[in-house]
Scaffold this active site. Structure first.
Site, PDB file in Angstrom:
ATOM      1  N   TYR A 164       0.817  -1.215   0.000  1.00 28.45           N
ATOM      2  CA  TYR A 164       0.000   0.000   0.000  1.00 28.45           C
ATOM      3  C   TYR A 164       0.852   1.267   0.000  1.00 28.45           C
ATOM      4  O   TYR A 164       0.368   2.328  -0.367  1.00 28.45           O
ATOM      5  CB  TYR A 164      -0.970   0.010   1.195  1.00 28.45           C
ATOM      6  N   LYS A 201       3.440 -15.877   3.674  1.00 32.15           N
ATOM      7  CA  LYS A 201       3.371 -16.586   2.385  1.00 32.15           C
ATOM      8  C   LYS A 201       4.821 -16.841   1.964  1.00 32.15           C
ATOM      9  O   LYS A 201       5.263 -16.438   0.880  1.00 32.15           O
ATOM     10  CB  LYS A 201       2.611 -15.702   1.371  1.00 32.15           C
ATOM     11  N   ASP A 209      -3.260 -18.193   2.720  1.00 28.49           N
ATOM     12  CA  ASP A 209      -4.443 -18.786   2.083  1.00 28.49           C
ATOM     13  C   ASP A 209      -5.032 -19.889   2.970  1.00 28.49           C
ATOM     14  O   ASP A 209      -6.251 -20.013   3.100  1.00 28.49           O
ATOM     15  CB  ASP A 209      -4.148 -19.278   0.650  1.00 28.49           C
ATOM     16  N   ASP A 238      -5.618  -6.638   5.641  1.00 29.00           N
ATOM     17  CA  ASP A 238      -6.786  -5.979   5.053  1.00 29.00           C
ATOM     18  C   ASP A 238      -7.806  -7.047   4.646  1.00 29.00           C
ATOM     19  O   ASP A 238      -9.002  -6.948   4.958  1.00 29.00           O
ATOM     20  CB  ASP A 238      -6.339  -5.157   3.841  1.00 29.00           C
ATOM     21  N   ASP A 272     -11.435  -8.426   6.817  1.00 24.98           N
ATOM     22  CA  ASP A 272     -12.771  -8.369   6.223  1.00 24.98           C
ATOM     23  C   ASP A 272     -13.433  -9.751   6.244  1.00 24.98           C
ATOM     24  O   ASP A 272     -14.644  -9.865   6.479  1.00 24.98           O
ATOM     25  CB  ASP A 272     -12.723  -7.855   4.775  1.00 24.98           C
TER      26      ASP A 272
HETATM   27  C1  IPM Z   1      -9.353  -0.675   5.741  1.00 22.69           C
HETATM   28  C2  IPM Z   1      -9.813  -0.088   4.450  1.00 22.69           C
HETATM   29  C3  IPM Z   1      -8.678   0.716   3.853  1.00 22.69           C
HETATM   30  C4  IPM Z   1      -7.485  -0.187   3.662  1.00 22.69           C
HETATM   31  C5  IPM Z   1      -9.025   1.430   2.539  1.00 22.69           C
HETATM   32  C6  IPM Z   1     -10.238   2.321   2.702  1.00 22.69           C
HETATM   33  C7  IPM Z   1      -7.856   2.198   1.980  1.00 22.69           C
HETATM   34  O1  IPM Z   1     -10.249  -1.080   3.571  1.00 22.69           O
HETATM   35  O2  IPM Z   1      -9.054   0.094   6.675  1.00 22.69           O
HETATM   36  O3  IPM Z   1      -9.274  -1.900   5.838  1.00 22.69           O
HETATM   37  O4  IPM Z   1      -7.404  -0.879   2.638  1.00 22.69           O
HETATM   38  O5  IPM Z   1      -6.645  -0.231   4.527  1.00 22.69           O
HETATM   39 MN    MN Z   2     -10.133  -3.065   4.373  1.00 20.07          MN
END
Ligand code: IPM
Ligand code: MN
Length: 363
Positions: free
Chosen positions: A147, A197, A229, A253, A257
């Site tokens: 990132y 990984k 994975d 990230d 999620d």
């Molecule tokens: C998170 C979000 C951010 C990230 C985005 C909005 C840039 O998805 O905080 O997980 O990818 O870190």
């Molecule tokens: Mn995110």
């Protein structure tokens, strides 16, 4: 003289302002209960800030954040249509959020994946798979890796468009996040999963070299290695096998999620972004433009972020514990919001949910 903390409040976009309002109610209740004062400074941040101030992280906001003891930040991001009206480099993710992380070097992102018994019915998993509840802390490196690495794009000699993005870490950046993770594991079940990984990525090879050096200082913590994975697969049928998990930025990230899916919603996931000098706190979810302004969004993750701030920035552990208990109590009373429906609970609006949390705090 009473203790006073300065907090920069960045409401953000979409549902940000309405859920922030409820978090502020909780802060005020805690202030009067604990005899401390919170000095709140609101500042524009995100896509809305671009339209009102010409920048998604305006200078005035940077100054307010510089002067604050901690930052409470709502979600940012606009609808796809609106985003297109903002130059790429000013779009709120690239123009505000990543620069905020970089400015305060908030390298350690704590994402509690927490579902106490009162909330188990929010999870899509069968109850027998999560009989004990879900209680994992994902620790994501937040200021390195893909990132933030160098980026290049263009046309190569053969006339093909190409892009190159680099995944950079040095050993100091790896060591500090691993140390944070071992410390957290030591405070909890003394079990740490390191996610990597190394069968493909050289960044993971260095990660593992540093890991074995750091691990030597934590003989009391059981360390388990897991490939990213495989971790994604293992989390679904049996989240209870994990306690603290640590990983680099992009893995964190994605897996965090996925963990939101285990909880039933990212709306149940607050987070803490910890730097050596300054930290900020934010929900892990987005700004949900589709339901913004309707008063239906649940403020749980914003209020949970307040609890994390009290604990990690202000040393107010007992008050933080009372906020968690209040959030649990409200769901246990059978109340929820339209975006988080489960178990035949009564649906109330965002503000009413916040009022219930404050009432529970005052019980
Ligand atoms: C998170 C979000 C951010 C990230 C985005 C909005 C840039 O998805 O905080 O997980 O990818 O870190
Ligand atoms: Mn995110």
């Amino acid at each position: 003289m009473s203790t006073s903390f300065r907090i920069a409040i960045l409401e953000g976009d979409g549902i940000g302002p309405e859920i922030t309002r409820e978090a502020v109610k909780v802060l005020r209740a805690i202030a009067s209960q604990e005899g401390v004062s919170f000095d709140l400074s609101f500042a524009p941040f995100g896509g809305g800030a671009y339209f009102s101030h010409g920048h998604s992280f305006p200078q005035e906001t940077q100054r307010i954040c510089d002067e604050a003891d901690a930052i409470l930040k709502g979600p940012i991001g606009l609808s796809h249509e609106e985003s297109k009206r903002i130059p790429v480099e000013e779009q709120p993710e690239r123009g505000a959020l990543l620069p905020l992380r970089k400015r305060y070097n908030t390298f350690a992102n704590f994402r509690p994946v927490y579902l106490p018994p009162e909330l188990l019915d929010f999870s899509p998993l069968r109850p027998e798979r999560i009989a004990e509840g879900i209680d994992i802390v994902m620790i994501r490196e937040l200021v390195g890796g893909l990132y933030f690495g160098a980026k290049e794009s263009g046309t190569d000699a053969a006339g093909l468009r190409f892009v190159r993005e680099s995944l950079d870490y040095d050993e100091a950046e790896i060591r500090r996040i691993l140390e944070v993770a071992f410390e957290e594991a030591r405070r909890r079940r003394k079990l740490l999963h390191s996610v990597h990984k190394s069968n493909v990525l050289m960044s993971s090879v260095l990660w593992n070299d540093v890991l074995s050096e750091v691990a030597a200082g934590y003989p009391d913590v059981e360390l388990r290695h897991i490939i990213v994975d495989a971790a994604a697969t293992a989390l679904i049928p049996n989240p209870g096998q994990f306690d603290v998990m640590v990983m680099e930025n992009m893995f964190g990230d994605i897996l965090s999620d996925l963990a939101g899916g285990l909880l039933g919603s990212l709306g149940l996931m607050p987070s803490a972004c910890i730097g050596a000098e300054k930290s900020y706190y934010e929900p892990s979810h987005g700004s949900a433009p589709d339901i913004a302004g309707k008063g239906v969004a649940n403020p749980y993750s914003m209020i949970g972020s307040v609890a994390l701030m009290l604990e990690k920035s202000f040393g107010m552990d007992a008050a933080a514990g009372r906020i968690w208990a209040a959030l649990r109590a409200v769901f246990a009373q059978g109340v929820t919001t339209a975006d988080l429906k489960a178990g035949g609970r009564r649906v109330v609006g965002t503000a009413a949910f916040g009022d219930c949390v404050v009432d529970a705090l005052e019980q």
